[in-house]
Design a protein around this motif. Sequence first.
Motif, PDB file in Angstrom:
ATOM      1  N   LEU A 175      24.738  22.123  61.406  1.00 22.01           N
ATOM      2  CA  LEU A 175      25.240  21.969  60.041  1.00 22.01           C
ATOM      3  C   LEU A 175      25.286  20.508  59.632  1.00 22.01           C
ATOM      4  N   ARG A 176      25.727  19.660  60.533  1.00 23.02           N
ATOM      5  CA  ARG A 176      25.885  18.248  60.173  1.00 23.02           C
ATOM      6  C   ARG A 176      24.540  17.550  60.034  1.00 23.02           C
ATOM      7  N   GLY A 177      23.590  17.902  60.874  1.00 22.21           N
ATOM      8  CA  GLY A 177      22.336  17.159  60.919  1.00 22.21           C
ATOM      9  C   GLY A 177      21.268  17.628  59.960  1.00 22.21           C
ATOM     10  N   ASN A 178      21.467  18.759  59.280  1.00 25.64           N
ATOM     11  CA  ASN A 178      20.446  19.318  58.406  1.00 25.64           C
ATOM     12  C   ASN A 178      20.845  19.250  56.938  1.00 25.64           C
ATOM     13  N   PRO A 179      19.869  19.350  56.028  1.00 27.28           N
ATOM     14  CA  PRO A 179      20.134  19.218  54.580  1.00 27.28           C
ATOM     15  C   PRO A 179      20.758  20.468  53.986  1.00 27.28           C
ATOM     16  N   LEU A 180      22.006  20.725  54.332  1.00 24.91           N
ATOM     17  CA  LEU A 180      22.692  21.939  53.908  1.00 24.91           C
ATOM     18  C   LEU A 180      23.924  21.601  53.078  1.00 24.91           C
ATOM     19  N   ASP A 181      24.159  22.415  52.072  1.00 26.13           N
ATOM     20  CA  ASP A 181      25.348  22.278  51.226  1.00 26.13           C
ATOM     21  C   ASP A 181      26.403  23.327  51.542  1.00 26.13           C
ATOM     22  N   GLY A 182      26.010  24.415  52.163  1.00 29.74           N
ATOM     23  CA  GLY A 182      26.911  25.492  52.550  1.00 29.74           C
ATOM     24  C   GLY A 182      26.214  26.372  53.556  1.00 29.74           C
ATOM     25  N   VAL A 183      26.951  27.319  54.129  1.00 29.02           N
ATOM     26  CA  VAL A 183      26.363  28.146  55.182  1.00 29.02           C
ATOM     27  C   VAL A 183      26.961  29.539  55.182  1.00 29.02           C
ATOM     28  N   VAL A 184      26.105  30.516  55.438  1.00 24.10           N
ATOM     29  CA  VAL A 184      26.530  31.886  55.712  1.00 24.10           C
ATOM     30  C   VAL A 184      26.419  32.100  57.212  1.00 24.10           C
ATOM     31  N   LEU A 185      27.504  32.525  57.834  1.00 23.09           N
ATOM     32  CA  LEU A 185      27.585  32.664  59.288  1.00 23.09           C
ATOM     33  C   LEU A 185      27.394  34.123  59.665  1.00 23.09           C
ATOM     34  N   LEU A 186      26.266  34.455  60.291  1.00 24.83           N
ATOM     35  CA  LEU A 186      25.987  35.828  60.710  1.00 24.83           C
ATOM     36  C   LEU A 186      26.378  35.987  62.172  1.00 24.83           C
ATOM     37  N   ALA A 187      27.300  36.883  62.437  1.00 25.53           N
ATOM     38  CA  ALA A 187      27.829  37.043  63.788  1.00 25.53           C
ATOM     39  C   ALA A 187      28.202  38.499  64.023  1.00 25.53           C
ATOM     40  N   GLY A 188      28.486  38.829  65.270  1.00 24.29           N
ATOM     41  CA  GLY A 188      28.889  40.190  65.589  1.00 24.29           C
ATOM     42  C   GLY A 188      29.490  40.279  66.972  1.00 24.29           C
ATOM     43  N   CYS A 189      28.683  39.991  68.003  1.00 22.13           N
ATOM     44  CA  CYS A 189      29.147  40.109  69.381  1.00 22.13           C
ATOM     45  C   CYS A 189      30.330  39.180  69.630  1.00 22.13           C
ATOM     46  N   ASP A 190      31.120  39.534  70.620  1.00 17.12           N
ATOM     47  CA  ASP A 190      32.451  38.965  70.838  1.00 17.12           C
ATOM     48  C   ASP A 190      32.571  37.468  70.584  1.00 17.12           C
ATOM     49  N   SER A 202      27.819  38.288  49.796  1.00 19.56           N
ATOM     50  CA  SER A 202      28.224  37.040  50.455  1.00 19.56           C
ATOM     51  C   SER A 202      27.230  35.928  50.156  1.00 19.56           C
ATOM     52  N   GLY A 203      25.942  36.298  50.054  1.00 17.04           N
ATOM     53  CA  GLY A 203      24.935  35.322  49.665  1.00 17.04           C
ATOM     54  C   GLY A 203      25.188  34.777  48.273  1.00 17.04           C
ATOM     55  N   ARG A 204      25.557  35.661  47.364  1.00 14.08           N
ATOM     56  CA  ARG A 204      25.915  35.187  46.023  1.00 14.08           C
ATOM     57  C   ARG A 204      27.136  34.273  46.065  1.00 14.08           C
ATOM     58  N   ARG A 205      28.121  34.707  46.819  1.00 11.61           N
ATOM     59  CA  ARG A 205      29.414  34.013  46.804  1.00 11.61           C
ATOM     60  C   ARG A 205      29.315  32.598  47.387  1.00 11.61           C
ATOM     61  N   ILE A 206      28.491  32.388  48.422  1.00 11.96           N
ATOM     62  CA  ILE A 206      28.460  31.074  49.044  1.00 11.96           C
ATOM     63  C   ILE A 206      27.954  30.018  48.067  1.00 11.96           C
ATOM     64  N   VAL A 207      27.065  30.388  47.140  1.00 10.42           N
ATOM     65  CA  VAL A 207      26.588  29.423  46.151  1.00 10.42           C
ATOM     66  C   VAL A 207      27.742  28.965  45.262  1.00 10.42           C
ATOM     67  N   GLU A 208      28.591  29.906  44.875  1.00  8.56           N
ATOM     68  CA  GLU A 208      29.754  29.552  44.059  1.00  8.56           C
ATOM     69  C   GLU A 208      30.743  28.706  44.859  1.00  8.56           C
ATOM     70  N   MET A 209      30.872  28.993  46.145  1.00  8.62           N
ATOM     71  CA  MET A 209      31.762  28.193  46.982  1.00  8.62           C
ATOM     72  C   MET A 209      31.295  26.745  47.062  1.00  8.62           C
ATOM     73  N   VAL A 210      29.969  26.546  47.135  1.00  6.32           N
ATOM     74  CA  VAL A 210      29.436  25.187  47.149  1.00  6.32           C
ATOM     75  C   VAL A 210      29.748  24.493  45.826  1.00  6.32           C
ATOM     76  N   LYS A 211      29.566  25.194  44.727  1.00  5.95           N
ATOM     77  CA  LYS A 211      29.869  24.604  43.419  1.00  5.95           C
ATOM     78  C   LYS A 211      31.341  24.202  43.327  1.00  5.95           C
ATOM     79  N   ASP A 212      32.200  25.037  43.927  1.00 10.69           N
ATOM     80  CA  ASP A 212      33.646  24.791  43.864  1.00 10.69           C
ATOM     81  C   ASP A 212      34.157  23.891  44.988  1.00 10.69           C
ATOM     82  N   GLU A 213      33.267  23.524  45.924  1.00  6.31           N
ATOM     83  CA  GLU A 213      33.668  22.738  47.105  1.00  6.31           C
ATOM     84  C   GLU A 213      34.797  23.422  47.885  1.00  6.31           C
TER      85      GLU A 213
END
Length: 581
Positions: free
Chosen positions: A115-130, A242-253
Amino acid sequence: MNAFTPKPWPRKLRSREWFGGTSRDHIYHRSWMKNQGLPADLFDGRPVIGICNTWSQLTPCNAHLRDLAERVKHGIYEAGGLPLEFPVFSTGESALRPSAMMFRNLAAMDVEEALRGNPLDGVVLLAGCDKTTPAVLMGAASADLPAIVVSGGPMLNGWFRGERVGSGTALWQMSEAIKAGAMSHEDFLEAEQAMSRSPGSCNTMGTASTMASMAEALGMALSGNAAIPAVDSRRRVMAHLSGRRIVEMVKDELKPSDILTREAFENAIRVNGAIGGSTNAVIHLLALAGRVGVNLTLDDWDRLGRDIPTIVNLMPSGKYLMEEFFYAGGLPVVIKMLGEGGKLNRDALTVSGGSMWDEVKDVQNWNDDVIRPVERALTPQGGIAVLRGNLAPRGAVLKPSAATPHLMQHRGRAVVFEDIEDYKAKINDEALDVDETCILVLKNCGPRGYPGMAEVGNMGLPPKVLRKGINDMVRISDARMSGTAYGTVVLHTSPEAAAGGPLAVVRDGDMIELDVAGRRLHLDISEEELERRLADWKPAVERPESGYAQLFHDRVQGADTGADFDFLKGCRGHQVPKDSH
């Protein structure tokens, strides 16, 4: 109401440091991205959203996450963002040795630095296993970019000869039945085919479902995320939204540090008690709190969860599985019931931008045998019991909803196993001096000891005890146990034996007292004798010679503080690294 106020838009996005200009370096970054067929106008200043994917065929619980990633992309594109998917280390619980827990911190480091080293403004975290859920949360919390969790969801119910087969729980039950002579190997092999009948994670309230619930209870996932089955179309809808929502989260910081407050952790601890959640949640939330500077302790777990009844009737504590939990209304119903009972910080902020209470206040319970009213709770006092005493100066934990009531206060003779190999060598020996009144003690299985703190704390019982019809004994270790397991099992004993904790000097024949109501775990020898034994103690676990195992051994902290690395405490933020071009 919550105090969150959206930031004005537009503003300069973090990704513009890579893509937002006409210099040689900006052209360098953009041109390489365009070899994937990306049109030029995707770099016009819209948010760049990472999709952090723990997909792996070596992690069966997460093997369907590639499809969910595509659904997330649809939502990001719709909301005006540019989605870019990337892989991180995937900690598969069912196959990874010596223990997936050993690599949770490695996966969290992978997430943070990606996350820190790449050109990203926000992230969706896909997880499942423990371990994948706490790992992505820990990494995202340390980087503190806008982030939202999308869980992979549980498997469909297993069925065998008309009975529900719960992931893990049935395995422990059937393996004990084999040793007791109550089940044939042929039936066991037939039951195997019924255990995992769809994509997804464990269908019990094991660690995977617990951590999905914790993500939602913390406010880091959209309401309703935790329980939707992996193969239900509504899981794909959740990913899309969630994909829609993360864009709004970036706009809202709106960042993890805004959401992961002390109030959020208090909500999660209470929710864990109400759902009969895994003891593993203790370690993971302690570690996550350390990443955001929230002073969460074992005592908080005991204090906040002690008067919370377990109202979710799911295996291993109860009868049903995650499918029924979802159909009954899922985690929002539980959260609402806690709120109505005065056990919820209602104003806690969520990734929706609204309060926790606003998200759940209108939901309904569609099955009150699955999600029970308080007066019919499975356990009046659920939560996690934190035990202390001369055997666990820094604490040990026990899950009351999975324990046998008459064993919650018990005094017994110790039958000691120096490590898991010693246990395996002795437990089936008919000459082993043990009966159902004894207490099984397992050493050197903590964070340093195993290494990685494997899920071996729910030791199987000796066959000669099982043949009597006994299905539970008090067991004590510095290990963990699967969230799908059950029994009167004392875990996470701290300090661990490999670090010279008192557990290391317990001997065969010592008397041990367990008093869950009094929160006491006591080795019945004199203080002078205990001090003498500790003075004579020598480490039985050797330091690994090299590699990650050595780093883990040297820098891992105790289970009582989350078993994170000491150098990963705190939020390091998402400052843009220097460009090397």
